[in-house]
Design an enzyme around this catalytic site. Structure first.
Site, PDB file in Angstrom:
ATOM      1  N   THR A 225       0.614  -1.079  -0.144  1.00 46.70           N
ATOM      2  CA  THR A 225       0.134  -0.039  -0.120  1.00 46.70           C
ATOM      3  C   THR A 225       0.897   1.335  -0.116  1.00 46.70           C
ATOM      4  O   THR A 225       0.731   2.177  -0.778  1.00 46.70           O
ATOM      5  CB  THR A 225      -0.860  -0.003   1.226  1.00 46.70           C
ATOM      6  OG1 THR A 225      -1.633  -1.120   1.255  1.00 46.70           O
ATOM      7  CG2 THR A 225      -1.689   1.068   1.431  1.00 46.70           C
TER       8      THR A 225
ATOM      9  N   ASN B  88      -6.236  -8.613  -7.897  1.00 46.22           N
ATOM     10  CA  ASN B  88      -6.182  -9.361  -6.810  1.00 46.22           C
ATOM     11  C   ASN B  88      -7.539 -10.160  -6.424  1.00 46.22           C
ATOM     12  O   ASN B  88      -7.560 -11.222  -5.845  1.00 46.22           O
ATOM     13  CB  ASN B  88      -5.896  -8.717  -5.496  1.00 46.22           C
ATOM     14  CG  ASN B  88      -6.697  -7.331  -5.669  1.00 46.22           C
ATOM     15  OD1 ASN B  88      -6.703  -6.543  -6.667  1.00 46.22           O
ATOM     16  ND2 ASN B  88      -7.683  -7.073  -4.706  1.00 46.22           N
TER      17      ASN B  88
ATOM     18  N   GLN C  48       0.254  -9.114  -6.766  1.00 44.47           N
ATOM     19  CA  GLN C  48      -0.184 -10.466  -6.666  1.00 44.47           C
ATOM     20  C   GLN C  48       0.332 -11.240  -7.840  1.00 44.47           C
ATOM     21  O   GLN C  48       0.160 -12.511  -7.525  1.00 44.47           O
ATOM     22  CB  GLN C  48      -1.838 -10.336  -7.107  1.00 44.47           C
ATOM     23  CG  GLN C  48      -2.790  -9.730  -6.229  1.00 44.47           C
ATOM     24  CD  GLN C  48      -2.785 -10.504  -4.822  1.00 44.47           C
ATOM     25  OE1 GLN C  48      -2.523 -11.977  -4.866  1.00 44.47           O
ATOM     26  NE2 GLN C  48      -3.330 -10.012  -3.731  1.00 44.47           N
TER      27      GLN C  48
ATOM     28  N   SER D 243       5.027  -7.089  -2.697  1.00 42.64           N
ATOM     29  CA  SER D 243       4.980  -7.177  -1.034  1.00 42.64           C
ATOM     30  C   SER D 243       4.943  -8.666  -0.481  1.00 42.64           C
ATOM     31  O   SER D 243       4.604  -9.393  -1.073  1.00 42.64           O
ATOM     32  CB  SER D 243       3.397  -6.797  -0.812  1.00 42.64           C
ATOM     33  OG  SER D 243       3.153  -6.688   0.595  1.00 42.64           O
TER      34      SER D 243
ATOM     35  N   CYS E 139     -10.608  -6.546   3.350  1.00 45.11           N
ATOM     36  CA  CYS E 139     -10.883  -5.168   3.732  1.00 45.11           C
ATOM     37  C   CYS E 139     -10.652  -4.999   5.297  1.00 45.11           C
ATOM     38  O   CYS E 139     -11.421  -5.812   6.033  1.00 45.11           O
ATOM     39  CB  CYS E 139     -12.063  -4.591   3.102  1.00 45.11           C
ATOM     40  SG  CYS E 139     -12.737  -3.344   4.025  1.00 45.11           S
TER      41      CYS E 139
HETATM   42  N1  PLP Z   1      -2.085  -4.343  -4.320  1.00 47.02           N
HETATM   43  C1  PLP Z   1      -2.655  -5.605  -4.427  1.00 47.02           C
HETATM   44  C2  PLP Z   1      -3.064  -6.017  -5.904  1.00 47.02           C
HETATM   45  C3  PLP Z   1      -2.992  -6.178  -3.438  1.00 47.02           C
HETATM   46  O1  PLP Z   1      -3.555  -7.343  -3.864  1.00 47.02           O
HETATM   47  C4  PLP Z   1      -2.728  -5.791  -2.249  1.00 47.02           C
HETATM   48  C5  PLP Z   1      -3.006  -6.628  -0.962  1.00 47.02           C
HETATM   49  O2  PLP Z   1      -3.825  -7.174  -0.737  1.00 47.02           O
HETATM   50  C6  PLP Z   1      -2.099  -4.738  -2.132  1.00 47.02           C
HETATM   51  C7  PLP Z   1      -1.569  -3.916  -3.203  1.00 47.02           C
HETATM   52  C8  PLP Z   1      -1.574  -4.078  -0.664  1.00 47.02           C
HETATM   53  O3  PLP Z   1      -0.390  -4.526  -0.154  1.00 47.02           O
HETATM   54  P1  PLP Z   1      -0.102  -4.552   1.368  1.00 47.02           P
HETATM   55  O4  PLP Z   1      -1.046  -5.496   2.046  1.00 47.02           O
HETATM   56  O5  PLP Z   1       1.400  -5.177   1.329  1.00 47.02           O
HETATM   57  O6  PLP Z   1      -0.478  -3.246   1.902  1.00 47.02           O
END
Ligand code: PLP
Length: 369
Positions: free
Chosen positions: A72, A142, A170, A190, A311
């Protein structure tokens, strides 16, 4: 504790070797900015992990790896830090991308009914660019697992002088992919999506791209992200990469799950089944059963699935991704996401299918009778 975990797109279990490696450095006073021996040891842990990531991603010397505290945050840095704020983002992006754009600075790129970005519209929108544009399109979604035609996105974006960011959170670890080869300028990964710890991620940025840091402080992370580095998590991130193997077994399990559902209930919908998708993800609509009903049912059977993206509020909202694909709201409200991981087995799939069929029969009694 769930016995059967089919929610690997939300997060994955920490690999045992990763846990061991993290314990090794835990408990030591390690700050990479310190001038003494312990500080130097900390610095070498950070740089070692950075090097492993760079090698694994085959980014050579043209890119830099900036550690952040989450995918994020990395997405926030890429979009909010981009000069000019002329942002073109697809409608199906993760909310960390969608909500990083200031109102009035974001142009939404529509998707086709099959969930892929509408390339013609992308080109038409770019004609209207104001300043230097940034195009942000995720590599794989995702919720649906649908892959985006990234090579084409890059080709069109570059034609109009745009910089390209891709949220690869993802797809990374699930498919073999070379983002620099595709010409992507920045991308996000991530650790907790592939057996690493939560709270550590990276933005990979081409060296010639200027970004404004979003967290300022002591100049850490090449002045791009202030704050003492999370040594334990960074070390775990590097170790998780070492353990990473693309596992084709997962696709076999996923395909079996889908074909048995379709054979049993031809009216079930598997979103994105006609296009390229991540090998571990199924987004399935069960006629006449809301996502909530299904989640409760599976939970009672000790099976963890989700209603789309995880969420923080735990609230189930109809998917913005399905909405963008033009899926009727009523159908979107019956979708659940099953996302497999390396620990899943045929027995897990049997259990899921048993529970799925039982609920289907219960809610569609007249039809089945
Ligand atoms: N982008 C995508 C496509 C995701 O699926 C997620 C998490 O589910 C994120 C970003 C965010 O990653 P993080 O959980 O490390 O903040």
């Amino acid at each position: 504790m769930h016995n059967i975990y089919l929610d690997n797109n939300a997060t994955t279990a920490l690999d045992t070797k990763v846990i061991d490696s993290m314990i090794e450095v835990m408990g030591r006073p390690l700050n990479p900015s310190s001038p003494h021996k312990m500080g130097r040891m900390a610095r070498s842990i950070v740089e070692d992990a950075r090097k492993k990531i760079a090698e694994f991603l085959k980014i050579g010397n043209d890119y830099r790896v900036i550690f952040t505290a989450s995918g994020t945050e990395a997405n926030n840095l890429a979009l909010k830090g981009f000069e000019g704020q002329n942002l073109f983002v697809s409608e199906i992006e993760h909310h960390s991308v969608l909500n990083s754009c200031k109102i009035g600075y974001k142009v939404l790129i529509p998707v086709n009914q099959d969930g892929t970005v509408n390339l013609e519209k992308l080109e038409k929108l770019l004609i209207l660019r104001r300043a230097k544009p940034l195009v942000s399109v995720m590599m794989a979604n995702n919720e649906t697992g649908i892959m985006q035609p990234m090579a084409e996105v890059v080709r069109i974006a570059k034609k109009w002088g745009a910089v390209v960011h891709s949220d690869a959170v993802q797809c990374f670890g699930k498919i073999d992919i070379n983002m620099p080869e595709m010409g992507v300028d920045m991308f996000t990964i991530s650790a907790h999506k592939f057996g690493g710890p939560q709270g550590i991620a990276a933005l990979i940025v081409k060296k010639d791209i200027q970004l404004a840091p979003q967290i300022v402080g002591g100049g850490q992370e090449q002045n791009m992200r202030g704050g003492t580095e999370n040594i334990v998590a960074i070390h775990g991130f590097g170790k998780a990469l070492e353990q990473l193997k693309i596992d084709n077994r997962v696709k076999t399990l996923r395909d079996r799950l889908e074909s048995e559902i379709k054979a049993f209930a031809p009216d079930a919908i598997i979103f994105g089944s006609g296009v390229e998708r991540l090998p571990n993800t199924s987004f399935i609509a069960m006629p006449n059963a809301t996502s909530e009903t299904q989640l409760i049912h599976f939970d009672m059977h000790d099976i963890a699935v989700s209603a789309g993206s995880a969420c923080s509020s735990g609230k189930i909202e109809p998917s913005h991704v399905l909405k963008a694909m033009g899926v009727d709201n009523k159908i979107a409200k019956t979708a659940i996401r099953v996302s497999l991981g390396k620990n899943n087995t045929d027995t897990d799939i049997d259990a899921f299918l048993g529970a799925w069929k039982q609920l289907y029969i219960n809610v569609n009694k007249q039809k089945v009778a």
